[in-house]
Every structure is written in C-alpha cells, then in structure tokens.
Write a protein that holds these residues in place. Sequence first.
Motif, PDB file in Angstrom:
ATOM      1  N   PHE A   1     -15.407 -11.462  28.224  1.00 61.44           N
ATOM      2  CA  PHE A   1     -16.695 -12.147  28.378  1.00 61.44           C
ATOM      3  C   PHE A   1     -17.570 -11.839  27.166  1.00 61.44           C
ATOM      4  CE2 PHE A   1     -14.979 -11.053  32.486  1.00 61.44           C
ATOM      5  CZ  PHE A   1     -15.084 -12.246  33.192  1.00 61.44           C
ATOM      6  N   TYR A   2     -18.568 -12.677  26.945  1.00 61.29           N
ATOM      7  CA  TYR A   2     -19.540 -12.349  25.919  1.00 61.29           C
ATOM      8  C   TYR A   2     -20.941 -12.638  26.427  1.00 61.29           C
ATOM      9  CZ  TYR A   2     -20.293 -17.268  24.545  1.00 61.29           C
ATOM     10  OH  TYR A   2     -20.615 -18.598  24.527  1.00 61.29           O
ATOM     11  N   PHE A   3     -21.889 -11.979  25.820  1.00 62.44           N
ATOM     12  CA  PHE A   3     -23.288 -12.266  26.150  1.00 62.44           C
ATOM     13  C   PHE A   3     -24.109 -12.129  24.872  1.00 62.44           C
ATOM     14  CE2 PHE A   3     -24.996  -7.928  26.113  1.00 62.44           C
ATOM     15  CZ  PHE A   3     -23.842  -7.160  26.281  1.00 62.44           C
ATOM     16  N   SER A   4     -25.182 -12.896  24.808  1.00 61.58           N
ATOM     17  CA  SER A   4     -25.976 -12.926  23.573  1.00 61.58           C
ATOM     18  C   SER A   4     -27.450 -12.729  23.901  1.00 61.58           C
ATOM     19  CB  SER A   4     -25.801 -14.274  22.857  1.00 61.58           C
ATOM     20  OG  SER A   4     -24.449 -14.445  22.503  1.00 61.58           O
ATOM     21  N   HIS A   5     -27.920 -11.535  23.686  1.00 62.11           N
ATOM     22  CA  HIS A   5     -29.348 -11.268  23.894  1.00 62.11           C
ATOM     23  C   HIS A   5     -30.148 -11.793  22.703  1.00 62.11           C
ATOM     24  CE1 HIS A   5     -28.210  -8.134  21.137  1.00 62.11           C
ATOM     25  NE2 HIS A   5     -29.468  -7.852  20.919  1.00 62.11           N
ATOM     26  N   MET A   6     -29.435 -12.188  21.646  1.00 56.50           N
ATOM     27  CA  MET A   6     -30.108 -12.612  20.422  1.00 56.50           C
ATOM     28  C   MET A   6     -29.276 -13.673  19.697  1.00 56.50           C
ATOM     29  SD  MET A   6     -31.379 -10.152  17.347  1.00 56.50           S
ATOM     30  CE  MET A   6     -31.913 -10.940  15.840  1.00 56.50           C
TER      31      MET A   6
ATOM     32  N   LEU B   1     -34.028 -15.303  17.288  1.00 57.53           N
ATOM     33  CA  LEU B   1     -34.414 -15.600  18.674  1.00 57.53           C
ATOM     34  C   LEU B   1     -33.949 -14.455  19.570  1.00 57.53           C
ATOM     35  CD1 LEU B   1     -35.257 -17.436  21.063  1.00 57.53           C
ATOM     36  CD2 LEU B   1     -33.100 -18.653  20.775  1.00 57.53           C
ATOM     37  N   ILE B   2     -34.885 -13.804  20.220  1.00 57.32           N
ATOM     38  CA  ILE B   2     -34.529 -12.692  21.125  1.00 57.32           C
ATOM     39  C   ILE B   2     -34.888 -13.094  22.553  1.00 57.32           C
ATOM     40  CG2 ILE B   2     -34.943 -10.272  21.741  1.00 57.32           C
ATOM     41  CD1 ILE B   2     -35.765  -9.793  18.801  1.00 57.32           C
ATOM     42  N   PHE B   3     -33.912 -12.982  23.452  1.00 63.04           N
ATOM     43  CA  PHE B   3     -34.179 -13.207  24.873  1.00 63.04           C
ATOM     44  C   PHE B   3     -34.599 -11.870  25.470  1.00 63.04           C
ATOM     45  CE2 PHE B   3     -30.951 -16.498  23.858  1.00 63.04           C
ATOM     46  CZ  PHE B   3     -31.758 -17.614  24.084  1.00 63.04           C
ATOM     47  N   VAL B   4     -35.829 -11.798  25.903  1.00 65.96           N
ATOM     48  CA  VAL B   4     -36.384 -10.489  26.280  1.00 65.96           C
ATOM     49  C   VAL B   4     -36.049 -10.074  27.711  1.00 65.96           C
ATOM     50  CG1 VAL B   4     -38.305 -10.629  24.631  1.00 65.96           C
ATOM     51  CG2 VAL B   4     -38.612 -11.495  26.956  1.00 65.96           C
ATOM     52  N   ASN B   5     -35.535 -11.000  28.517  1.00 63.89           N
ATOM     53  CA  ASN B   5     -35.230 -10.632  29.905  1.00 63.89           C
ATOM     54  C   ASN B   5     -33.874  -9.918  30.008  1.00 63.89           C
ATOM     55  OD1 ASN B   5     -34.408 -13.317  29.164  1.00 63.89           O
ATOM     56  ND2 ASN B   5     -33.959 -13.803  31.292  1.00 63.89           N
ATOM     57  N   PHE B   6     -33.825  -8.733  29.412  1.00 61.77           N
ATOM     58  CA  PHE B   6     -32.593  -7.937  29.393  1.00 61.77           C
ATOM     59  C   PHE B   6     -32.085  -7.649  30.808  1.00 61.77           C
ATOM     60  CE2 PHE B   6     -32.804  -5.586  24.996  1.00 61.77           C
ATOM     61  CZ  PHE B   6     -32.891  -6.807  24.353  1.00 61.77           C
ATOM     62  N   ASP B   7     -33.016  -7.470  31.756  1.00 61.16           N
ATOM     63  CA  ASP B   7     -32.590  -7.121  33.123  1.00 61.16           C
ATOM     64  C   ASP B   7     -31.698  -8.204  33.732  1.00 61.16           C
ATOM     65  OD1 ASP B   7     -33.901  -4.751  32.978  1.00 61.16           O
ATOM     66  OD2 ASP B   7     -35.667  -5.396  34.111  1.00 61.16           O
ATOM     67  N   ASP B   8     -31.968  -9.467  33.408  1.00 63.85           N
ATOM     68  CA  ASP B   8     -31.127 -10.545  33.950  1.00 63.85           C
ATOM     69  C   ASP B   8     -29.708 -10.481  33.359  1.00 63.85           C
ATOM     70  OD1 ASP B   8     -33.095 -11.672  35.609  1.00 63.85           O
ATOM     71  OD2 ASP B   8     -33.992 -12.721  33.909  1.00 63.85           O
ATOM     72  N   PHE B   9     -29.612 -10.116  32.089  1.00 62.26           N
ATOM     73  CA  PHE B   9     -28.276  -9.937  31.479  1.00 62.26           C
ATOM     74  C   PHE B   9     -27.539  -8.796  32.189  1.00 62.26           C
ATOM     75  CE2 PHE B   9     -30.418 -12.054  27.939  1.00 62.26           C
ATOM     76  CZ  PHE B   9     -29.432 -12.845  27.383  1.00 62.26           C
ATOM     77  N   LYS B  10     -28.247  -7.693  32.375  1.00 64.94           N
ATOM     78  CA  LYS B  10     -27.598  -6.512  32.966  1.00 64.94           C
ATOM     79  C   LYS B  10     -27.171  -6.789  34.407  1.00 64.94           C
ATOM     80  CE  LYS B  10     -30.912  -3.734  31.252  1.00 64.94           C
ATOM     81  NZ  LYS B  10     -31.695  -2.534  30.976  1.00 64.94           N
TER      82      LYS B  10
END
Length: 330
Positions: free
Chosen positions: A80-85, A107-116
């Motif tokens: 899997f991959y995820f991109s916070h930025m 571009l930074i997605f600041v809602n880190f909690d949703d990724f986690k």
Amino acid sequence: MIETIYIEKEIEDNSKTIQILRKFKNARKISIDRYGEIFNRKNQNFRVQKINPSLILARKHKGFVLPTPVGFGIGDQKNFYFSHMYNCLYDCSYCFLQGMYSSANYLIFVNFDDFKKEIKQVMERNMGENISFFSGYDCDSVAMESVTNFINDFIPTFRGHENALIELRTKSVQTRIFEKLEPISNCVIAYSLMPEELAVKLDKKAPSVSSRISAMKKLSAMGWKIGLRFDPLIYSNNWKIKYQSLFKEIYSEIKEESIHSVSLGPLRFPKAYFNKIFGYHRGEEVFSQMDINSANVVSYDKALEYEMNTFCKNDLLKYCNENKVFHCYS
Ligand code: SF4
C-alpha cells in the motif's frame, strides 16, 4: 524560503496547521476553499513554479491508503502507499512528479490522524499477513520533516506491528529525527541512489551520494534498517563500471545485515508524463536512450533495460543474498 501559504478554511484550526504556520511567521497567508483552486489550476508551469514554490495546507477527504501499482513491492504479500504530501524539496531531472502535477507547490495534507486511522484499519484487515506501506511515492518522506514532523507522528503507529512494514523513501541526509526515536525493525529508511557522477547532474538540490552513504552508515549504526533503491537505473557511458563501484562503496561502508532490501527499477514513464518532462528537459542526456516514440510507456530499449537489471543484480549478489533483491516495474 516559503513566501506564500495557502490554507484551506476548514483546517485553519487544525493542530498540524498551527504547528506548521508557527515555522513561517513572515509568510503571506491566504485563505482558500479547496486546494484544487491553486494546485490544479490550468496553465501553470511546473518549472517556473519550482523556482519559488508556495506551501498549501489542506485536508484530504478520502483515499488515504491505496494499493500500490502492480509490480511495486519489496517481498510482502500486499503493498500500500499513502501520501501526506505532494511534491518535493529536491528537483531531480527525471522526477515523474513534474509529469504528474501541473503545480510545483508543496501540498501538505494536515489531517494526519485520518491517515493513521486508515493505516490501522488496513493493518487489522490484514492481520497475519505481511504487508508494506510506502510513504515516499508523491514526495520525499524525510526531506520536509522539519516542517511536517511526519516521521515523529507516524512511527508510533507502526511500533509493535511487526508484520506491517513502513518504507520511508528519501535522498535526505537528515538523521537527527531518527536519533531521537527508538529504532523499530519494521521501518526501512530507503535511499534512492545512483553513481555520484550522474547524481551531480541529475539529482538537483539533493544531497550528494557520498553524504547519503554517510547518513545510511550512521542510521544503520543506530539500529535502523536501510533500503537501497537503484530506481531508476540510469544509462550513461561506462554505466557498468559506475554502478559496480557504487555497490562496492556502499557495501564497504554498511554492514550487509543492516540492509533490509535492495530494489532495482528501470527508467520509465507513462507517455503523457514523459511528454511534459521531456518538454522541460529536452537537452538532458538522461533521456537520450529512451524510445520517445513508444505508444504508452516510454522507457529504454527492452534489451538495454534487461541488460542493466541483470548486470546490476548479478553484481549486487557479490555482496548480498538473492532474497533481498527485488525488481520494481511500476
Ligand atoms: S527526490 Fe524523488 S520526489 Fe524528490 S525530486 Fe527527486 S525524484 Fe522527485
């Protein structure tokens, strides 16, 4: 130096937004409704914007964790991959982000909690299987750490989940963040590498290969697992000698047992991305061997691609076991 920061109204009070804004007290702040207004605007020129990128702080709404394209992985059953930025501090000539995005703004997605939260759900759904998460797909995982605090935030999510591996892909030589953390065996700090002579020309704004090797040495001595990523493999005169001496240098500095995995990948682009990138870097030697007339994917001639993969793999096998070497074709 960031001069302008665009901030989505709905995340103005987010703690990550506040944390990031504290670092840029003098920047001009502009409220926006959606990041797409700025990031996806038509008629932008990536190269012009790359001279002085702005920062965009936004909220990601869905698709936090996605399956990697087929052929991308380092041995686990699921990837899997995820991109916070999106986008990167560095400016490599062959970077596919130039083809993918019309904007060079960070571009930074600041809602880190949703990724986690979604990472944990994927871990739960795949309990008992070995899975990998890749974080450096649309950015460099480490280079913007002083702004994002990404590693510090995400490593605890993986601590104690031995079957879930996180790869941090980077060219950054920042090691301080890792000094402050207890190493975990399921984190791989994976360095993108190529012979120094090529990196000097192509990996613009990125640290030298020798300093990347020094960083790897330091991190491995602290107990962090290292990944070696020769992806893309770059053709040039005497490429065999250059790659041989690079492999020799790396393995003379870093103990084989500290190296989690090695991957090799060909230089290739979807046609539409290539056309944009080639337009920006028409004179670059790096593209001279590519079959620019191919229909869907632009790559080296198949025979050359095969020769480079095979030669490099065989040379690497002088230093490491075959089960650590992977080919990535995505
Ligand atoms: S380090 Fe990676 S993401 Fe950053 S510019 Fe280079 S190729 Fe692109």
